[in-house]
Every structure is written in C-alpha cells, then in structure tokens.
Scaffold this motif. Structure first.
Motif, PDB file in Angstrom:
ATOM      1  N   GLU A  30       0.838  -1.181   0.000  1.00  0.00           N
ATOM      2  CA  GLU A  30       0.000   0.000   0.000  1.00  0.00           C
ATOM      3  C   GLU A  30       0.885   1.248   0.000  1.00  0.00           C
ATOM      4  N   LYS A  31       0.395   2.334  -0.569  1.00  0.00           N
ATOM      5  CA  LYS A  31       1.137   3.589  -0.562  1.00  0.00           C
ATOM      6  C   LYS A  31       1.106   4.141   0.850  1.00  0.00           C
ATOM      7  N   ILE A  32       2.291   4.377   1.419  1.00  0.00           N
ATOM      8  CA  ILE A  32       2.347   4.865   2.799  1.00  0.00           C
ATOM      9  C   ILE A  32       2.956   6.258   2.906  1.00  0.00           C
ATOM     10  N   GLY A  33       3.486   6.777   1.827  1.00  0.00           N
ATOM     11  CA  GLY A  33       4.075   8.109   1.873  1.00  0.00           C
ATOM     12  C   GLY A  33       4.834   8.411   0.601  1.00  0.00           C
ATOM     13  N   SER A  34       5.564   9.529   0.650  1.00  0.00           N
ATOM     14  CA  SER A  34       6.407   9.903  -0.491  1.00  0.00           C
ATOM     15  C   SER A  34       7.658  10.604   0.020  1.00  0.00           C
ATOM     16  N   LYS A  83       2.503   2.352   7.592  1.00  0.00           N
ATOM     17  CA  LYS A  83       2.139   3.761   7.735  1.00  0.00           C
ATOM     18  C   LYS A  83       2.020   4.131   9.208  1.00  0.00           C
ATOM     19  N   ASP A  84       1.425   3.247  10.014  1.00  0.00           N
ATOM     20  CA  ASP A  84       1.268   3.533  11.442  1.00  0.00           C
ATOM     21  C   ASP A  84       2.618   3.628  12.150  1.00  0.00           C
ATOM     22  N   GLN A  85       3.562   2.767  11.770  1.00  0.00           N
ATOM     23  CA  GLN A  85       4.900   2.832  12.367  1.00  0.00           C
ATOM     24  C   GLN A  85       5.584   4.148  12.019  1.00  0.00           C
ATOM     25  N   LEU A  86       5.451   4.582  10.766  1.00  0.00           N
ATOM     26  CA  LEU A  86       6.054   5.850  10.364  1.00  0.00           C
ATOM     27  C   LEU A  86       5.384   7.026  11.090  1.00  0.00           C
ATOM     28  N   LYS A  87       4.059   6.993  11.209  1.00  0.00           N
ATOM     29  CA  LYS A  87       3.353   8.075  11.896  1.00  0.00           C
ATOM     30  C   LYS A  87       3.759   8.178  13.359  1.00  0.00           C
TER      31      LYS A  87
END
Length: 94
Positions: A30-34, A83-87
C-alpha cells in the motif's frame, strides 16, 4: 504492484533529483508516503495528509528503503515499515 520485475537503483542513482517525490510502498504494497527530501544518509518521508497538506515528515535511514524503477521509469521504494509505524516516529525538523 509486482516489484519483482522492477530495476533496483544503483548507489550512484540515490540522489535528491531522482528520489524526491518517489512513492513509498509498505509491506502490504500500500502507498504509505512519499519522499520529501534527502537529508544526508536519511530519507525524509511525508506520511499521512492529503495532497501534501497535513503530512508529517519523518526520517528513516536510506538502507531501510529499497528504491527501484518500474516499467514506465518511475522511481518508487518498498519498505517493511507500515504507515502507522512511520506516523509514530518523531517529526523530522531540518
């Protein structure tokens, strides 16, 4: 997206001009960022938000990302981070 046919970038290609704006895909593809920008040996990723508004910049080591080009020549990266880990990471400030 099947990344197995994509060409991995050489170390010499890991430059801001090539990496900035690249989409980051998580472990479930899934796309999680850029990529916002390159900061030394770290890659600053914008996570969350919508159309760049409200995104949180976080920094990860460049070796945490596997950069490649797809069949159209577009650069993107795959990581084991979600994504949650990055957030949950601290916000990066230059």
């Amino acid at each position: 997206m099947d990344h197995s046919n994509h060409t991995r970038l050489a170390g010499s290609e890991l430059t801001p001009d090539i990496l900035e704006g690249a989409t980051i895909y998580g472990p479930a593809d899934e796309k999680i960022g850029s990529v916002d920008h390159v900061h030394g040996t770290q890659i600053v990723i914008d996570v969350g938000g919508f159309l760049g508004i409200g995104a949180k910049p976080v920094a990860v080591a460049s070796n945490e990302l596997d950069f490649m080009r797809d069949e159209d020549g577009d650069v993107h990266a795959v990581t084991s981070w979600t994504k949650d880990q990055l957030k949950a990471m601290p916000e990066h400030r230059d």
